[in-house]
Design a protein around this motif. Structure first.
Motif, PDB file in Angstrom:
ATOM      1  N   THR A 188     -24.355   1.105  31.142  1.00  0.00           N
ATOM      2  CA  THR A 188     -24.610  -0.346  31.004  1.00  0.00           C
ATOM      3  C   THR A 188     -25.878  -0.597  30.201  1.00  0.00           C
ATOM      4  O   THR A 188     -26.023  -1.634  29.570  1.00  0.00           O
ATOM      5  CB  THR A 188     -24.788  -1.036  32.375  1.00  0.00           C
ATOM      6  OG1 THR A 188     -25.891  -0.432  33.057  1.00  0.00           O
ATOM      7  CG2 THR A 188     -23.542  -0.954  33.212  1.00  0.00           C
ATOM      8  N   GLN A 189     -26.803   0.364  30.227  1.00  0.00           N
ATOM      9  CA  GLN A 189     -28.067   0.175  29.510  1.00  0.00           C
ATOM     10  C   GLN A 189     -27.998   0.644  28.065  1.00  0.00           C
ATOM     11  O   GLN A 189     -28.811   0.258  27.238  1.00  0.00           O
ATOM     12  CB  GLN A 189     -29.185   0.931  30.244  1.00  0.00           C
ATOM     13  CG  GLN A 189     -29.395   0.410  31.656  1.00  0.00           C
ATOM     14  CD  GLN A 189     -30.358   1.252  32.460  1.00  0.00           C
ATOM     15  OE1 GLN A 189     -31.478   1.486  32.041  1.00  0.00           O
ATOM     16  NE2 GLN A 189     -29.920   1.711  33.615  1.00  0.00           N
ATOM     17  N   TRP A 190     -27.034   1.493  27.768  1.00  0.00           N
ATOM     18  CA  TRP A 190     -26.972   2.076  26.426  1.00  0.00           C
ATOM     19  C   TRP A 190     -25.910   1.416  25.546  1.00  0.00           C
ATOM     20  O   TRP A 190     -25.931   1.564  24.326  1.00  0.00           O
ATOM     21  CB  TRP A 190     -26.688   3.580  26.497  1.00  0.00           C
ATOM     22  CG  TRP A 190     -27.714   4.354  27.283  1.00  0.00           C
ATOM     23  CD1 TRP A 190     -29.031   4.024  27.451  1.00  0.00           C
ATOM     24  CD2 TRP A 190     -27.510   5.567  27.998  1.00  0.00           C
ATOM     25  NE1 TRP A 190     -29.658   4.963  28.240  1.00  0.00           N
ATOM     26  CE2 TRP A 190     -28.742   5.921  28.588  1.00  0.00           C
ATOM     27  CE3 TRP A 190     -26.409   6.405  28.208  1.00  0.00           C
ATOM     28  CZ2 TRP A 190     -28.899   7.069  29.364  1.00  0.00           C
ATOM     29  CZ3 TRP A 190     -26.567   7.546  28.968  1.00  0.00           C
ATOM     30  CH2 TRP A 190     -27.805   7.863  29.542  1.00  0.00           C
ATOM     31  N   ILE A 191     -24.950   0.796  26.174  1.00  0.00           N
ATOM     32  CA  ILE A 191     -23.843   0.220  25.402  1.00  0.00           C
ATOM     33  C   ILE A 191     -24.036  -1.287  25.274  1.00  0.00           C
ATOM     34  O   ILE A 191     -24.122  -1.990  26.286  1.00  0.00           O
ATOM     35  CB  ILE A 191     -22.477   0.510  26.081  1.00  0.00           C
ATOM     36  CG1 ILE A 191     -22.224   2.020  26.120  1.00  0.00           C
ATOM     37  CG2 ILE A 191     -21.352  -0.211  25.342  1.00  0.00           C
ATOM     38  CD1 ILE A 191     -21.034   2.420  26.967  1.00  0.00           C
ATOM     39  N   GLN A 192     -24.121  -1.751  24.031  1.00  0.00           N
ATOM     40  CA  GLN A 192     -24.227  -3.193  23.809  1.00  0.00           C
ATOM     41  C   GLN A 192     -23.028  -3.705  23.019  1.00  0.00           C
ATOM     42  O   GLN A 192     -22.392  -4.661  23.411  1.00  0.00           O
ATOM     43  CB  GLN A 192     -25.512  -3.524  23.030  1.00  0.00           C
ATOM     44  CG  GLN A 192     -26.773  -2.974  23.673  1.00  0.00           C
ATOM     45  CD  GLN A 192     -26.932  -3.432  25.101  1.00  0.00           C
ATOM     46  OE1 GLN A 192     -26.598  -4.552  25.427  1.00  0.00           O
ATOM     47  NE2 GLN A 192     -27.417  -2.560  25.967  1.00  0.00           N
ATOM     48  N   ASP A 196     -21.759   0.888  19.427  1.00  0.00           N
ATOM     49  CA  ASP A 196     -22.271   1.952  20.305  1.00  0.00           C
ATOM     50  C   ASP A 196     -21.138   2.821  20.844  1.00  0.00           C
ATOM     51  O   ASP A 196     -21.387   3.765  21.612  1.00  0.00           O
ATOM     52  CB  ASP A 196     -23.042   1.339  21.476  1.00  0.00           C
ATOM     53  CG  ASP A 196     -24.215   0.493  21.003  1.00  0.00           C
ATOM     54  OD1 ASP A 196     -24.858   0.894  20.014  1.00  0.00           O
ATOM     55  OD2 ASP A 196     -24.485  -0.561  21.614  1.00  0.00           O
TER      56      ASP A 196
ATOM     57  N   ALA B  26     -30.884  -5.759  32.063  1.00  0.00           N
ATOM     58  CA  ALA B  26     -31.998  -5.211  31.289  1.00  0.00           C
ATOM     59  C   ALA B  26     -31.478  -4.078  30.422  1.00  0.00           C
ATOM     60  O   ALA B  26     -30.943  -3.104  30.928  1.00  0.00           O
ATOM     61  CB  ALA B  26     -33.078  -4.688  32.235  1.00  0.00           C
ATOM     62  N   HIS B  27     -31.616  -4.199  29.132  1.00  0.00           N
ATOM     63  CA  HIS B  27     -31.025  -3.216  28.223  1.00  0.00           C
ATOM     64  C   HIS B  27     -32.081  -2.616  27.325  1.00  0.00           C
ATOM     65  O   HIS B  27     -32.996  -3.290  26.885  1.00  0.00           O
ATOM     66  CB  HIS B  27     -29.941  -3.868  27.379  1.00  0.00           C
ATOM     67  CG  HIS B  27     -28.814  -4.368  28.210  1.00  0.00           C
ATOM     68  ND1 HIS B  27     -28.091  -3.548  29.049  1.00  0.00           N
ATOM     69  CD2 HIS B  27     -28.305  -5.607  28.351  1.00  0.00           C
ATOM     70  CE1 HIS B  27     -27.172  -4.271  29.656  1.00  0.00           C
ATOM     71  NE2 HIS B  27     -27.286  -5.515  29.268  1.00  0.00           N
ATOM     72  N   LEU B  28     -31.905  -1.355  26.991  1.00  0.00           N
ATOM     73  CA  LEU B  28     -32.945  -0.651  26.267  1.00  0.00           C
ATOM     74  C   LEU B  28     -32.674  -0.389  24.809  1.00  0.00           C
ATOM     75  O   LEU B  28     -33.568  -0.155  24.045  1.00  0.00           O
ATOM     76  CB  LEU B  28     -33.200   0.696  26.951  1.00  0.00           C
ATOM     77  CG  LEU B  28     -34.625   0.985  27.359  1.00  0.00           C
ATOM     78  CD1 LEU B  28     -34.878   2.460  27.224  1.00  0.00           C
ATOM     79  CD2 LEU B  28     -35.656   0.189  26.584  1.00  0.00           C
ATOM     80  N   ARG B  29     -31.441  -0.313  24.424  1.00  0.00           N
ATOM     81  CA  ARG B  29     -31.124   0.171  23.091  1.00  0.00           C
ATOM     82  C   ARG B  29     -31.860  -0.627  22.019  1.00  0.00           C
ATOM     83  O   ARG B  29     -31.782  -1.839  21.955  1.00  0.00           O
ATOM     84  CB  ARG B  29     -29.626   0.082  22.865  1.00  0.00           C
ATOM     85  CG  ARG B  29     -29.203   0.931  21.693  1.00  0.00           C
ATOM     86  CD  ARG B  29     -27.720   0.902  21.513  1.00  0.00           C
ATOM     87  NE  ARG B  29     -27.421   1.623  20.297  1.00  0.00           N
ATOM     88  CZ  ARG B  29     -27.261   2.928  20.253  1.00  0.00           C
ATOM     89  NH1 ARG B  29     -27.381   3.638  21.345  1.00  0.00           N
ATOM     90  NH2 ARG B  29     -27.004   3.524  19.113  1.00  0.00           N
ATOM     91  N   THR B  32     -30.666  -3.825  19.932  1.00  0.00           N
ATOM     92  CA  THR B  32     -30.427  -5.155  20.481  1.00  0.00           C
ATOM     93  C   THR B  32     -31.633  -5.734  21.209  1.00  0.00           C
ATOM     94  O   THR B  32     -31.578  -6.820  21.737  1.00  0.00           O
ATOM     95  CB  THR B  32     -29.254  -5.115  21.467  1.00  0.00           C
ATOM     96  OG1 THR B  32     -29.540  -4.093  22.418  1.00  0.00           O
ATOM     97  CG2 THR B  32     -27.962  -4.811  20.746  1.00  0.00           C
TER      98      THR B  32
END
Lengths: 551, 551
Positions: A188-192, A196, B26-29, B32
């Motif tokens: 969920t944190q790596w896929i936007q 991706d 909360a997203h890290l990539r 984005t």
């Protein structure tokens, strides 16, 4: 889980009992066991190593071997398959029991087989676009509860950490039984966005499942495996990936392990907890029980919906990803042992064998010794340079005969003998493990580099091919087509696999399991042509299923 | 443990809070993240990734980079070393935080560095006679208590499994923090006589230590490592083995990681819990703090006496075995990051780099595109065939400038640019990551196979050599000889390492630690000649010791 006829170690090995057993001096190493103790071998009782050295009833079959070389003697496979399996694991030093009930120590010879498996698959995984990585093994308990069928499948088997750093934890931690939940948490944190995807990763790791009935390699409380995890933008891509990976496993089984697995789809009842569809490779062991040797799951959107693993597609819409997971474990080592092998011990396919050729130098006088050892060393170098895995056994404590028995029991595919006469002729004698006596021997093979290397490589290839052929004809002669439930019952009671058209209910499937001990191993990809009628209900059926008792 | 100035994640990340953070999106990539969010970078606060996306104060230095390519911008190393380190780990996608406090997910790029370490060491371990195997990770609690200093050292850090298969366990199980106890439990069963010695094994495994203050790679609740375990018949052999393995580590550090470690012996206070003697390789990080990067322990008979690990010697006498253990962990990845690298990001030594060369094709018109991509593909094939690790970045979503920044931040040693003019000239432009601007560029390098391969290999070798030289002179200019405690205090307060004669007491050592934050990193093997006088007591001293603050 199949019929539960496996030996239970539970009553024998509470941790504290294990500690006591050790400090009282129970020792396993063959060289120092008394003959009687080494022959007890746990025959048919599935007992722990701790008890091996303490009880000493002997079987007549084992006694016959004892006179030759007691340390190498295993219960003949034809006499008692289970005792043979446990004997081979102990005597060939593949594994040992850990101090905690149901755990296993994988010893160097057994671990080297696992390394062969790793080396092959690791390359294939990378070739097919996957990267290795590592997820933590502690998973918050709440994660496991998020996917309904997942928690139902795994909660009875969990090991829980409740104390850390001397303090009671606020939330219990699960020691990973599998990683779909934590993988989704991270995905969920790596896929936007669709850019991706696909996200394709693998990890080599240990996993823990609190199994009640354990058996070395086949089912242990902790085991080693690889688990692949992928996320895709479409269901088609996920399905293609799941099929691709079961095909990688199939090729590995056929080409490396010489195991002619049946590839197919699991029934609903046997599908992985949380998957939409599970593909499997099913192997027939030497006792004709089935072993699920590898699985690949199309997870659909089950986990992505539970964890909210979404991406923005090319039209700017948020969608849940489509996922797969797939795994092969140290269980496969058990599958190799139980597929090949004979009354005298292990037989390893050359592609998997940690030692492909053992060289036994033979001499009587000190004069002969130098020449023989020089020739041995030269042959060793020639073969090593050619990329062949060689071991020289030049220890002076054992006779050549003892060494022959020992390395045969350990399953080394080829043996090279070098004596003074061979040195004089600049030739060697080569013996195949899988063909006993003279027919398996090549006399007077030249020590000349190219002819020696060529000869050894050809023989190894022949052995590899022969293993697969033998296992395939054994498999095929033990899968019987059935047209009625009565026929199925007869086939299963003979210990064979039954194949027949099936379109009956989950309830009927459960009935078969309860009444015969057999489960649907898979709906094989290879299906017979023509119309089919379910052998249970008489209704039309799309597919045949394979039923068998299993590990 | 050194000075405890590390960031603490404890208050930020209870497991349940982590779960909430994720589901709140909360997203890290980088691609984005908003510019502001990507620049907060946790500067100086050692905050978790979960908080990275939520707070947005920015530093002036970081703002300067932002205009160019925000996703690649890291806090400059010269501005805030710790923030730089955490930024590099996040932006270069080396690792991420796991849902359980203090755990770490090792992402593919970071894991590939670990695989480089594994590949090298695994070969060296086998060459020096060790076999891989696997011990279970669950250890009965009673085992840990058997060796007095071992339990004292490890009991505060244990994770305990108390529930298995839905039931409270009779004996708590320790999730291995290290395996000496279970290794000895098994060794008692495998070792009978001197003929069974030496017994030399290694395992690649995960271990768990309930650390309060964690930092990615450097100190995490779970980490990956290899642990070697050996048993010998004499103390001399054990000592030789312990020294041999620290030498393997030293060579790895110098030749592969380009880290000029100092090899030496730990003080009594810093010796491993249960060892008689600990050897260490100590590395100087870019902030001049010391990192213990690998250790090799002579365990004497401490564990063999506690567990009764005995053998019968050649005279028929029962004796306790002499043992060693030695380990390198994923911490080493952190050491590589913190040794090399500059304001713009990571710098990986070519021998360790998962990608040694990145190729960036450049085109404007569709006409040019075909020719450029064909040339790119041909160069890629040439380099791959030569065994060079190549990555082509031909994505159309990013500009060449963005790609340059991105792969520089990821620390790829060499970049090859191929544009239409290069295609016309059958040449390429090659840029060194470690030499900015024109001096680091080679123009007009021929695409001809042998000259291209030769050129790239030479450049990679030069970079490798240059990394080691640079790190060595940095190290040497920051180790200062001291003759008094006052001098030591001054040197340590400047952030440097102090070297001086030492024969004072454990109490004095503790005093130095409390008053300066520095510990004895080691008594280095390389000692200056001549008579020495302890800088603390004025008494004669045998050796100089190195003092430093450490991770």
């Amino acid at each position: 889980m199949g019929a539960l006829r496996l030996p239970s170690l539970a009553h024998l090995l509470t941790p504290s009992a294990a500690v006591r057993a050790t400090s009282s001096g129970a020792h396993l190493r063959p060289a120092t066991l008394s003959v009687a103790a080494s022959l007890s071998g746990g025959a048919g009782r599935g007992i722990s190593t701790q008890s091996l050295a303490k009880e000493a009833p002997s079987s007549p079959a084992a006694d016959r071997k004892a006179s030759a070389s007691p340390e190498c003697a295993v219960t003949p496979r034809s006499v008692d398959f289970n005792a043979w399996y446990l004997d081979v694991i102990a005597k060939a030093e593949l594994a040992d029991y850990g101090p905690v009930r149901g755990t296993m120590v994988i010893r160097p010879y057994g671990y080297a087989i696992w390394e062969s498996i790793q080396d092959y698959l690791n390359v294939k995984f990378k070739e097919t676009g996957h990267s290795n990585m590592y997820f933590p093994q502690f998973i918050p308990y709440s994660f496991i509860e998020k996917e309904a069928s997942h928690v139902e499948g795994f909660s009875p088997e969990l090991a829980l950490v409740t104390i850390g750093g001397g303090k009671e934890l606020e939330e219990k931690l699960v020691v990973r039984p599998t990683s779909e939940t934590i993988v989704n948490h991270m995905f969920t944190q790596w896929i936007q966005s669709y850019r991706d995807l696909p996200l394709m990763v693998n990890q080599w790791a240990n996993v823990t499942r609190w199994e009640m009935r354990t058996k070395p390699f086949i089912r242990t409380l902790e085991f080693l495996w690889q688990e692949g995890h992928t996320a895709h933008a479409t269901p088609e891509e996920a399905e293609k990936e799941a099929l691709q990976m079961i095909d990688v496993y199939k090729k590995f089984a056929y080409e490396q392990a010489a195991i002619p697995v049946i590839v197919g789809r699991k029934s609903r009842a046997e599908t992985f907890a949380g998957a939409s569809r599970t593909y499997t490779i099913e192997a027939m062991m030497g006792d004709r029980k089935a072993l699920q040797a590898g699985t690949s799951h199309n997870l659909g959107q089950n986990f992505s919906r539970a964890f909210g693993t979404q991406f923005t597609d090319e039209n700017g819409q948020r969608q849940h990803v489509w996922q797969t997971s797939w795994a092969i474990s140290t269980r496969f080592v058990g599958g190799i042992i139980m597929t090949h092998g004979d009354d005298t011990g292990l037989m390893l396919p050359p592609m998997i064998a940690p030692i492909q050729v053992v060289i036994v130098p033979i001499w009587k006088t000190e004069d002969d010794k130098t020449g023989v050892l020089n020739a041995t060393s030269s042959v060793e170098t020639i073969l090593k340079t050619a990329g062949i895995k060689v071991k020289v056994d030049d220890s002076e404590q054992r006779t050549p005969g003892w060494k022959y028995n020992f390395w045969e029991m350990k399953g080394v595919p080829l043996r090279i003998e070098i004596g003074p006469r061979d040195v004089a002729n600049a030739s060697v004698v080569i013996s195949r493990r899988d063909v006993p006596g003279k027919p398996g021997k090549d006399f007077g093979v030249s020590m000349d580099t190219s002819s020696l290397v060529g000869h050894v490589k050809n023989r190894l290839q022949e052995i590899q091919t022969s293993f697969l052929q033998k296992a395939t004809s054994f498999r095929d002669s033990n899968i019987i087509d059935v047209k009625s439930y009565e026929e199925l019952k007869a086939v299963i009671s003979e210990g064979k696999w039954a194949r027949g058209p099936w379109s009956a209910s989950d309830t009927d499937e459960l009935k078969v399991k309860e009444e015969t001990g057999a489960t649907i191993r898979c709906f094989p990809f290879e299906q017979p042509e023509g119309q089919k009628k379910c052998f249970m209900t008489g209704n039309p059926a799309q597919e045949v299923a394979i039923f068998a008792k299993s590990y």
